[in-house]
Design a protein around this motif. Structure first.
Motif, mmCIF file in Angstrom:
data_model
loop_
_atom_site.group_PDB
_atom_site.id
_atom_site.type_symbol
_atom_site.label_atom_id
_atom_site.label_comp_id
_atom_site.label_asym_id
_atom_site.label_seq_id
_atom_site.Cartn_x
_atom_site.Cartn_y
_atom_site.Cartn_z
ATOM 1 N N ALA A 36 0.904 -1.149 0.000
ATOM 2 C CA ALA A 36 0.000 0.000 0.000
ATOM 3 C C ALA A 36 0.943 1.197 0.000
ATOM 4 C CB ALA A 36 -0.869 0.000 1.245
ATOM 5 N N ARG A 37 0.385 2.411 -0.052
ATOM 6 C CA ARG A 37 1.266 3.571 -0.013
ATOM 7 C C ARG A 37 2.050 3.579 1.307
ATOM 8 N NH1 ARG A 37 0.151 9.612 0.182
ATOM 9 N NH2 ARG A 37 2.073 10.393 -0.771
ATOM 10 N N HIS A 38 3.357 3.795 1.248
ATOM 11 C CA HIS A 38 4.249 3.836 2.419
ATOM 12 C C HIS A 38 4.380 2.482 3.118
ATOM 13 C CE1 HIS A 38 3.797 8.120 1.909
ATOM 14 N NE2 HIS A 38 2.521 8.047 2.190
ATOM 15 N N ASP A 39 3.957 1.399 2.488
ATOM 16 C CA ASP A 39 3.997 0.078 3.127
ATOM 17 C C ASP A 39 4.642 -0.899 2.142
ATOM 18 O OD1 ASP A 39 3.593 -1.849 4.967
ATOM 19 O OD2 ASP A 39 1.411 -1.876 4.843
ATOM 20 N N TYR A 40 5.767 -1.516 2.557
ATOM 21 C CA TYR A 40 6.570 -2.282 1.606
ATOM 22 C C TYR A 40 6.703 -3.740 2.007
ATOM 23 C CZ TYR A 40 8.109 2.532 1.047
ATOM 24 O OH TYR A 40 8.127 3.885 0.893
ATOM 25 N N VAL A 41 6.956 -4.566 1.005
ATOM 26 C CA VAL A 41 7.425 -5.934 1.265
ATOM 27 C C VAL A 41 8.624 -6.163 0.355
ATOM 28 C CG1 VAL A 41 5.711 -6.906 -0.363
ATOM 29 C CG2 VAL A 41 6.874 -8.396 1.286
ATOM 30 N N SER A 42 9.702 -6.680 0.919
ATOM 31 C CA SER A 42 10.915 -6.897 0.117
ATOM 32 C C SER A 42 11.128 -8.396 -0.086
ATOM 33 C CB SER A 42 12.132 -6.299 0.832
ATOM 34 O OG SER A 42 12.518 -7.139 1.888
ATOM 35 N N GLU A 43 12.058 -8.677 -0.978
ATOM 36 C CA GLU A 43 12.425 -10.075 -1.207
ATOM 37 C C GLU A 43 12.936 -10.715 0.091
ATOM 38 O OE1 GLU A 43 15.475 -10.788 -4.233
ATOM 39 O OE2 GLU A 43 13.762 -10.724 -5.614
ATOM 40 N N VAL A 44 13.591 -9.907 0.918
ATOM 41 C CA VAL A 44 14.133 -10.424 2.181
ATOM 42 C C VAL A 44 12.987 -10.814 3.130
ATOM 43 C CG1 VAL A 44 15.607 -9.902 4.168
ATOM 44 C CG2 VAL A 44 16.225 -9.076 1.899
ATOM 45 N N ASP A 45 11.922 -9.982 3.207
ATOM 46 C CA ASP A 45 10.772 -10.349 4.052
ATOM 47 C C ASP A 45 10.248 -11.720 3.625
ATOM 48 O OD1 ASP A 45 9.225 -7.489 5.251
ATOM 49 O OD2 ASP A 45 10.744 -7.293 3.700
ATOM 50 N N ARG A 46 10.074 -11.882 2.312
ATOM 51 C CA ARG A 46 9.456 -13.131 1.815
ATOM 52 C C ARG A 46 10.372 -14.326 2.067
ATOM 53 N NH1 ARG A 46 7.473 -10.145 -2.894
ATOM 54 N NH2 ARG A 46 5.277 -9.666 -2.500
ATOM 55 N N ALA A 47 11.653 -14.158 1.781
ATOM 56 C CA ALA A 47 12.593 -15.281 1.961
ATOM 57 C C ALA A 47 12.687 -15.658 3.445
ATOM 58 C CB ALA A 47 13.966 -14.906 1.405
ATOM 59 N N CYS A 48 12.719 -14.654 4.315
ATOM 60 C CA CYS A 48 12.825 -14.943 5.756
ATOM 61 C C CYS A 48 11.564 -15.641 6.253
ATOM 62 C CB CYS A 48 13.054 -13.658 6.553
ATOM 63 S SG CYS A 48 14.706 -12.996 6.308
ATOM 64 N N GLU A 49 10.423 -15.161 5.794
ATOM 65 C CA GLU A 49 9.173 -15.800 6.229
ATOM 66 C C GLU A 49 9.144 -17.271 5.801
ATOM 67 O OE1 GLU A 49 5.466 -13.539 6.300
ATOM 68 O OE2 GLU A 49 4.608 -15.161 5.101
ATOM 69 N N ALA A 50 9.527 -17.532 4.552
ATOM 70 C CA ALA A 50 9.530 -18.915 4.055
ATOM 71 C C ALA A 50 10.481 -19.777 4.892
ATOM 72 C CB ALA A 50 9.930 -18.939 2.586
ATOM 73 N N GLU A 51 11.621 -19.229 5.239
ATOM 74 C CA GLU A 51 12.608 -19.971 6.048
ATOM 75 C C GLU A 51 12.062 -20.282 7.451
ATOM 76 O OE1 GLU A 51 15.387 -21.304 5.310
ATOM 77 O OE2 GLU A 51 16.100 -21.775 7.343
ATOM 78 N N ILE A 52 11.414 -19.281 8.062
ATOM 79 C CA ILE A 52 10.870 -19.475 9.418
ATOM 80 C C ILE A 52 9.786 -20.555 9.397
ATOM 81 C CG2 ILE A 52 9.517 -18.378 11.254
ATOM 82 C CD1 ILE A 52 10.955 -15.707 10.451
ATOM 83 N N VAL A 53 8.882 -20.453 8.420
ATOM 84 C CA VAL A 53 7.777 -21.425 8.341
ATOM 85 C C VAL A 53 8.339 -22.825 8.072
ATOM 86 C CG1 VAL A 53 5.723 -22.099 7.022
ATOM 87 C CG2 VAL A 53 6.066 -19.696 7.679
ATOM 88 N N ARG A 54 9.304 -22.909 7.154
ATOM 89 C CA ARG A 54 9.910 -24.211 6.834
ATOM 90 C C ARG A 54 10.540 -24.832 8.094
ATOM 91 N NH1 ARG A 54 12.171 -22.851 2.099
ATOM 92 N NH2 ARG A 54 13.916 -21.862 3.137
ATOM 93 N N GLU A 55 11.252 -24.020 8.824
ATOM 94 C CA GLU A 55 11.950 -24.490 10.030
ATOM 95 C C GLU A 55 10.938 -24.979 11.081
ATOM 96 O OE1 GLU A 55 15.445 -25.252 12.074
ATOM 97 O OE2 GLU A 55 15.124 -24.780 9.962
ATOM 98 N N ILE A 56 9.870 -24.212 11.297
ATOM 99 C CA ILE A 56 8.878 -24.609 12.312
ATOM 100 C C ILE A 56 8.130 -25.876 11.853
ATOM 101 C CG2 ILE A 56 6.740 -23.917 13.474
ATOM 102 C CD1 ILE A 56 7.864 -21.009 13.445
ATOM 103 N N ARG A 57 7.814 -25.935 10.559
ATOM 104 C CA ARG A 57 7.068 -27.115 10.050
ATOM 105 C C ARG A 57 7.877 -28.410 10.153
ATOM 106 N NH1 ARG A 57 3.959 -24.488 5.282
ATOM 107 N NH2 ARG A 57 1.978 -24.084 6.343
ATOM 108 N N ARG A 58 9.205 -28.289 10.144
ATOM 109 C CA ARG A 58 10.028 -29.515 10.303
ATOM 110 C C ARG A 58 9.699 -30.213 11.609
ATOM 111 N NH1 ARG A 58 15.995 -27.825 10.358
ATOM 112 N NH2 ARG A 58 16.252 -29.943 11.133
ATOM 113 N N TYR A 59 9.401 -29.413 12.647
ATOM 114 C CA TYR A 59 9.136 -29.979 13.979
ATOM 115 C C TYR A 59 7.634 -30.097 14.266
ATOM 116 C CZ TYR A 59 14.056 -29.021 14.629
ATOM 117 O OH TYR A 59 15.420 -29.011 14.487
#
Ligand code: IPD
Length: 267
Positions: A36-59
């Motif tokens: 949205a205006r003044h509200d961003y999502v970067s490639e780093v946000d997406r990659a980090c989120e995927a990593e966190i979810v992957r890590e938690i789902r392993r357990y």
């Protein structure tokens, strides 16, 4: 069991923090989009989120998720509430103040919380009933008794600019009573800094559950109080939040509530 939930969350937060640190010197060339205006999502946000979810789902493959970037997934009583990169705007501007926020809720109540500040290597953790910890050291909110001399954090309503006059009234009333304000740009760190006694309080409007869940538990476990502007405890979905030591909360909430409710025509 408690131990392993926290360990998994810590492992995921540190993995994401490491990715943020590695990319930080590429600031300026990290691809991002406007949500949205003044509200961003970067490639780093997406990659980090995927990593966190992957890590938690392993357990915990059966648990559900509520994530800032990918939204809700899965079903059940146990939900992980995740902001992979809180302070995206700071990150994209090269300001080294951002964090990872991970909470685990059971039937809507936050049981475990991890906030990681990768640039300072500060790890804040809490499990309900067990106190709050920063890098293995117990933390407590400040012992300030009232607003006089207090340093508070806040955030400006950059997504809800029509609320600026109303927010401004609140800000002015509080500013007249305290020593000063900070606006550092990362809600999960504002909260954990209240928990660690570095700040005497924090308030903001327009927060989301992923900004708040982990930090709110850490403040409470550090002996602080977290409420919405009406005095309700259910801050995760309220849209307004105040966090402070008990003796600061009482005058602060009264002041905020009275100015916030003052009728006007500006929204
Ligand atoms: C934002 C930051 C900011 C706060 C906003 C949040 P994001 O998180 O915490 O300090 O003022 O309300 O949404 O969008 O960078 O994850």
């Amino acid at each position: 069991m408690t131990h392993s939930v926290i360990n998994v969350a810590v492992g995921a937060a540190k993995a994401a923090g490491e990715m943020m640190r590695r990319q930080f010197d590429k600031v300026g060339s990290i691809p991002f989009q406007h949500k949205a205006r003044h509200d961003y999502v970067s490639e780093v946000d997406r990659a980090c989120e995927a990593e966190i979810v992957r890590e938690i789902r392993r357990y915990f493959p059966d648990h559900a998720f509520l994530c800032e970037e990918s939204g809700e997934s899965g079903e059940g009583d146990i939900v992980w509430v995740i902001d992979p990169l809180d302070g995206t705007s700071n990150y994209l501007h090269g300001l080294p103040h951002f964090g990872v926020s991970i909470a685990q809720q059971v039937k809507g109540r936050t049981e475990h919380a991890v906030v990681y500040d990768p640039m300072r290597d500060e790890l804040f953790t809490a499990s309900r009933g067990n106190g709050a910890v920063l890098n293995n050291r117990r933390i407590r909110v400040s012992n300030r008794n009232d607003l006089d001399g207090a340093i508070l954090a806040t955030a400006f309503p950059f997504r809800q600019r029509s609320k600026l006059p109303r927010y401004g009234r609140v800000f002015q009333a509080v500013f007249e009573q305290v020593e000063d304000f900070r606006r550092a740009g990362t809600a999960c760190l504002d909260l954990t800094w209240v928990a660690a006694g570095r700040l005497d309080g924090f308030f903001e409007i327009g927060l989301h559950p992923w900004d708040v869940c982990a930090g709110a538990l850490i403040v409470r476990e550090a002996g602080g109080v977290v409420m919405d502007f009406d005095g309700n405890d259910d801050v995760e979905n309220a849209g307004t939040l105040i966090a402070a030591p008990y003796r600061v909360m009482t005058p602060l909430r009264q002041l905020i509530h009275s100015r916030w409710k003052q009728p006007d025509r500006t929204g």
